[in-house]
Design a protein around this motif. Structure first.
Motif, PDB file in Angstrom:
ATOM      1  N   LYS A   1      42.503  30.103  82.819  1.00 37.50           N
ATOM      2  CA  LYS A   1      43.517  31.078  82.923  1.00 37.50           C
ATOM      3  C   LYS A   1      44.834  30.293  83.439  1.00 37.50           C
ATOM      4  O   LYS A   1      44.645  29.218  84.312  1.00 37.50           O
ATOM      5  N   THR A   2      45.863  30.648  83.321  1.00 36.28           N
ATOM      6  CA  THR A   2      47.177  30.332  83.751  1.00 36.28           C
ATOM      7  C   THR A   2      47.952  31.364  84.561  1.00 36.28           C
ATOM      8  O   THR A   2      47.512  32.353  84.617  1.00 36.28           O
ATOM      9  N   MET A   3      49.261  30.905  85.082  1.00 34.28           N
ATOM     10  CA  MET A   3      49.791  31.740  85.781  1.00 34.28           C
ATOM     11  C   MET A   3      50.319  32.771  84.969  1.00 34.28           C
ATOM     12  O   MET A   3      50.517  33.845  85.640  1.00 34.28           O
ATOM     13  N   TRP A   4      50.606  32.334  83.648  1.00 32.13           N
ATOM     14  CA  TRP A   4      50.931  33.580  82.938  1.00 32.13           C
ATOM     15  C   TRP A   4      50.022  34.629  82.837  1.00 32.13           C
ATOM     16  O   TRP A   4      50.358  35.941  82.569  1.00 32.13           O
ATOM     17  N   ASP A   5      48.785  34.421  82.522  1.00 31.40           N
ATOM     18  CA  ASP A   5      47.767  35.343  82.678  1.00 31.40           C
ATOM     19  C   ASP A   5      47.624  36.223  84.004  1.00 31.40           C
ATOM     20  O   ASP A   5      47.768  37.452  83.905  1.00 31.40           O
ATOM     21  N   LYS A   6      47.926  35.826  85.092  1.00 33.51           N
ATOM     22  CA  LYS A   6      48.121  36.266  86.428  1.00 33.51           C
ATOM     23  C   LYS A   6      49.192  37.142  86.183  1.00 33.51           C
ATOM     24  O   LYS A   6      48.908  38.447  86.607  1.00 33.51           O
ATOM     25  N   ARG A   7      50.418  36.672  85.770  1.00 31.26           N
ATOM     26  CA  ARG A   7      51.614  37.832  85.663  1.00 31.26           C
ATOM     27  C   ARG A   7      51.289  38.917  84.818  1.00 31.26           C
ATOM     28  O   ARG A   7      51.729  39.988  85.159  1.00 31.26           O
ATOM     29  N   LEU A   8      50.669  38.557  83.548  1.00 31.52           N
ATOM     30  CA  LEU A   8      50.358  39.610  82.648  1.00 31.52           C
ATOM     31  C   LEU A   8      49.419  40.713  83.292  1.00 31.52           C
ATOM     32  O   LEU A   8      49.655  41.852  83.204  1.00 31.52           O
ATOM     33  N   ASN A   9      48.529  40.355  84.082  1.00 35.01           N
ATOM     34  CA  ASN A   9      47.477  41.221  84.638  1.00 35.01           C
ATOM     35  C   ASN A   9      48.286  42.089  85.451  1.00 35.01           C
ATOM     36  O   ASN A   9      47.783  43.200  85.743  1.00 35.01           O
ATOM     37  N   ARG A  10      49.108  41.585  86.502  1.00 33.14           N
ATOM     38  CA  ARG A  10      49.781  42.201  87.366  1.00 33.14           C
ATOM     39  C   ARG A  10      50.737  43.310  86.637  1.00 33.14           C
ATOM     40  O   ARG A  10      50.774  44.483  87.071  1.00 33.14           O
ATOM     41  N   LEU A  11      51.591  42.914  85.481  1.00 35.94           N
ATOM     42  CA  LEU A  11      52.440  43.721  84.819  1.00 35.94           C
ATOM     43  C   LEU A  11      51.445  45.121  84.027  1.00 35.94           C
ATOM     44  O   LEU A  11      51.747  46.264  84.258  1.00 35.94           O
ATOM     45  N   LEU A  12      50.195  44.719  83.569  1.00 40.77           N
ATOM     46  CA  LEU A  12      49.509  45.701  82.901  1.00 40.77           C
ATOM     47  C   LEU A  12      48.893  46.848  83.966  1.00 40.77           C
ATOM     48  O   LEU A  12      48.803  47.934  83.901  1.00 40.77           O
ATOM     49  N   HIS A  13      48.750  46.090  85.189  1.00 41.43           N
ATOM     50  CA  HIS A  13      48.165  47.026  86.391  1.00 41.43           C
ATOM     51  C   HIS A  13      49.105  48.002  86.816  1.00 41.43           C
ATOM     52  O   HIS A  13      48.924  49.083  87.192  1.00 41.43           O
ATOM     53  N   SER A  14      50.391  47.508  86.697  1.00 35.60           N
ATOM     54  CA  SER A  14      51.598  48.261  87.414  1.00 35.60           C
ATOM     55  C   SER A  14      51.912  49.297  86.278  1.00 35.60           C
ATOM     56  O   SER A  14      51.972  50.565  86.484  1.00 35.60           O
ATOM     57  N   LEU A  15      51.802  49.079  84.867  1.00 36.87           N
ATOM     58  CA  LEU A  15      51.956  50.071  84.081  1.00 36.87           C
ATOM     59  C   LEU A  15      50.787  50.966  83.827  1.00 36.87           C
ATOM     60  O   LEU A  15      51.022  52.304  83.926  1.00 36.87           O
ATOM     61  N   ARG A  16      49.705  50.764  84.366  1.00 37.91           N
ATOM     62  CA  ARG A  16      48.547  51.647  83.990  1.00 37.91           C
ATOM     63  C   ARG A  16      48.814  52.557  85.568  1.00 37.91           C
ATOM     64  O   ARG A  16      48.555  53.815  85.384  1.00 37.91           O
ATOM     65  N   ARG A  17      49.125  52.104  86.576  1.00 34.01           N
ATOM     66  CA  ARG A  17      49.482  52.855  87.478  1.00 34.01           C
ATOM     67  C   ARG A  17      50.542  54.110  87.367  1.00 34.01           C
ATOM     68  O   ARG A  17      50.620  55.165  87.805  1.00 34.01           O
ATOM     69  N   LYS A  18      51.461  53.488  86.675  1.00 34.38           N
ATOM     70  CA  LYS A  18      52.791  54.529  86.659  1.00 34.38           C
ATOM     71  C   LYS A  18      52.197  55.493  85.562  1.00 34.38           C
ATOM     72  O   LYS A  18      52.857  56.561  85.542  1.00 34.38           O
ATOM     73  N   LEU A  19      51.359  55.327  84.688  1.00 30.16           N
ATOM     74  CA  LEU A  19      50.788  56.165  83.383  1.00 30.16           C
ATOM     75  C   LEU A  19      49.870  57.157  83.829  1.00 30.16           C
ATOM     76  O   LEU A  19      49.711  58.091  83.298  1.00 30.16           O
ATOM     77  N   LYS A  20      49.082  56.693  84.837  1.00 30.79           N
ATOM     78  CA  LYS A  20      47.866  57.510  85.417  1.00 30.79           C
ATOM     79  C   LYS A  20      48.206  58.634  86.078  1.00 30.79           C
ATOM     80  O   LYS A  20      48.927  58.339  87.042  1.00 30.79           O
ATOM     81  N   PRO A  21      47.760  59.844  85.761  1.00 33.70           N
ATOM     82  CA  PRO A  21      48.069  60.891  86.669  1.00 33.70           C
ATOM     83  C   PRO A  21      47.548  61.034  87.823  1.00 33.70           C
ATOM     84  O   PRO A  21      46.359  60.343  88.219  1.00 33.70           O
ATOM     85  N   SER A  22      48.259  61.574  88.876  1.00 35.94           N
ATOM     86  CA  SER A  22      47.732  61.460  90.220  1.00 35.94           C
ATOM     87  C   SER A  22      46.582  62.455  90.521  1.00 35.94           C
ATOM     88  O   SER A  22      46.360  63.650  89.769  1.00 35.94           O
ATOM     89  N   PRO A  23      45.512  62.066  90.936  1.00 34.30           N
ATOM     90  CA  PRO A  23      44.463  62.995  91.426  1.00 34.30           C
ATOM     91  C   PRO A  23      44.472  64.027  92.340  1.00 34.30           C
ATOM     92  O   PRO A  23      45.553  64.146  93.012  1.00 34.30           O
TER      93      PRO A  23
END
Length: 274
Positions: free
Chosen positions: A249-271
């Motif tokens: 895995k490269t630094m690009w994989d790490k950056r993509l993972n951070r981006l996807l996690h950020s998007l999931r948090r924004k799209l996920k409804p609050s409990p």
């Protein structure tokens, strides 16, 4: 003794190599191996099982457990399955010890001394010492604070004191910088045994023959940017597993993972209720 690890799909490769190293060097063939999984596919489990000589017990996080984890802090590197170690002792028979290992560890020597360790009257054995991490959780800086990547747990004491419930109460009541680790330190306060650093070696320069468990706490050994001296040994072991031909895995994989996690948090409804 039971050896356990908690992972989601992203850490299946690391867990597989860890288990291969355990089988090769651990010298505890009688120990049971458990994998607590969050979203593991059948193919993931088959690959991990191929790394072991003994039968692995896979336990998928059930909906009731996941409901408890809803709303707890996560990051791109630290998913909700990190909290599973707080539930592990409650799933096991109330006898003997449980050795929890993070997936990013590698076994370099016999674990038999841990198997034979007497934890009577104590809850946890782990590597640690005085730490600045004590201050935010209301403890003196010179109090013993341990790393939760390699933890030996006394199952009888944990269950008799109902520490899983205590841990959940703490998590629901406040925010922590290192939630699972901070909470483990709080529930086991005054009931810990210090392990020698050889059982949880995190220094990149620690190549001593005395090291039994390497813990890749920063760059993981399956990345291009890891410079740990034991990366070569990890890759040698990996070459004998189903991930032999996996790319690093490269630094690009790490950056993509951070981006996807950020998007999931924004799209996920609050409990509800939080």
């Amino acid at each position: 003794m039971i050896v356990a690890c908690a992972i989601d799909r992203r850490f299946a490769e690391l867990a597989g190599v860890m288990i291969y190293s355990l089988e090769l060097n651990g010298s505890i063939p009688e120990a049971d191996i458990w994998i607590i999984g969050d979203g593991l596919r059948r193919s993931d489990k088959e690959k991990i099982q191929a790394c072991a000589k003994r039968k692995i017990t896979f336990h998928d996080l059930d909906p009731s457990t996941l409901q408890h984890l809803a709303g707890f802090k996560t990051t791109s590197n630290w998913s909700r399955v990190a909290y599973a170690r707080l539930f592990l002792p409650a799933l096991m028979p109330p006898t003997g010890n449980l050795l929890y290992l993070d997936a990013d560890t590698m076994i370099k020597g016999s674990l038999r001394p841990l198997l034979e360790m007497d934890l009577s009257g104590k809850v946890i054995a782990a590597m640690g010492g005085p730490s600045k991490h004590n201050l935010p959780i209301g403890r003196a800086q010179d109090a013993f604070y341990f790393n939760s990547g390699v933890v030996l747990l006394n199952l009888k004491e944990w269950q008799s004191q109902e520490l899983t419930l205590r841990a959940l109460e703490l998590l629901k009541g406040r925010m922590f910088a290192f939630p699972d680790q901070d909470v483990l330190n709080l529930v086991a306060d005054g009931q810990t045994v210090a392990l020698d650093p050889k059982w949880n070696s995190q220094l990149a320069k620690a190549t001593s023959d005395e090291v039994r468990i390497v813990h890749f706490t920063h760059a993981k050994p399956n990345t291009t940017y890891c410079v740990h001296p034991d990366k070569a040994l990890f890759l040698e072991y990996r070459s004998r597993t189903p991930w032999a031909n996996a790319r690093l895995k490269t630094m690009w994989d790490k950056r993509l993972n951070r981006l996807l996690h950020s998007l999931r948090r924004k799209l996920k409804p609050s409990p509800k209720g939080r």
